[in-house]
Design an enzyme around this catalytic site. Sequence first.
Site, short mmCIF file in Angstrom:
data_model
loop_
_atom_site.label_atom_id
_atom_site.label_comp_id
_atom_site.label_asym_id
_atom_site.label_seq_id
_atom_site.Cartn_x
_atom_site.Cartn_y
_atom_site.Cartn_z
N GLU A 40 0.86 -1.19 0.00
CA GLU A 40 0.00 0.00 0.00
C GLU A 40 0.90 1.24 0.00
O GLU A 40 1.46 1.61 1.02
CB GLU A 40 -0.90 -0.01 1.24
CG GLU A 40 -1.76 1.22 1.42
CD GLU A 40 -2.43 1.27 2.78
OE1 GLU A 40 -2.64 2.39 3.29
OE2 GLU A 40 -2.75 0.20 3.34
N THR A 71 -3.91 6.20 2.02
CA THR A 71 -4.17 7.60 2.38
C THR A 71 -4.86 8.33 1.22
O THR A 71 -4.50 9.45 0.88
CB THR A 71 -2.87 8.34 2.80
OG1 THR A 71 -2.04 7.45 3.55
CG2 THR A 71 -3.18 9.54 3.68
N LYS A 131 -11.11 -1.27 6.83
CA LYS A 131 -9.85 -1.03 7.54
C LYS A 131 -10.19 -0.50 8.93
O LYS A 131 -10.71 0.60 9.06
CB LYS A 131 -9.02 -0.02 6.75
CG LYS A 131 -7.79 0.50 7.48
CD LYS A 131 -7.11 1.56 6.62
CE LYS A 131 -6.06 2.32 7.40
NZ LYS A 131 -5.38 3.33 6.57
#
Length: 212
Positions: A40, A71, A131
């Site tokens: 990621e 993000t 998440k």
Amino acid sequence: MNILSKLSDCGVVAVVRGDSTEEAIRISEACIKGGIKGIEVTFTVQDADSVIKELVSIYDNNDNVVIGAGTVLDAQTARIAILAGAEFIVSPSFDKETAKLCNLYKVPYMPGCMTITEMKTALEYGADIVKLFPGSAFGPDFVKAVKAPLPQVNIMPTGGVNLENIKEWIQNGCTAVGVGGNLIAPAKTGDFEQITSLARQYVEKVQEARVG
């Protein structure tokens, strides 16, 4: 489903942050060398889309490696990431427009959620994995509590996951875990071999947790 299966099989997603594009690429390569197949690349990295593009190019022939973006705060950023080749999108919070965009392009979306209400909304908008962020605010026992009313939710805690508690996270029902700080810290001293060693330990811990 293929992407989700690969992330689940490995069980560990490396959250890559770096002071430069070069450092982010070297961290990613070290993690992959250690057996972590989910990368990621966060958009806190300068020119994150270039990093994603480079990694996708390097690992184009490796069926097991999955490169995604983290993000991601809005749909515009998600679109940039997907155009660069990102195979999954991770956000620190849930965003409806990002969810719609990812659904449109059939790219797995993993929004950050803290409450049952947020998780329910994320599921309604087609989130593939939720998440749990920050995981450190709750701990592994929270996953078991969530899975009682929402047994169908796939949970990936990020923040607060380490080698000591990863077994508990997995055994309490997590599909995968996101690991950042502890894993990539050696990059600050240029010790990328240590990152590879830590990556190997994280993957081994997940496999052990699933067996036992």
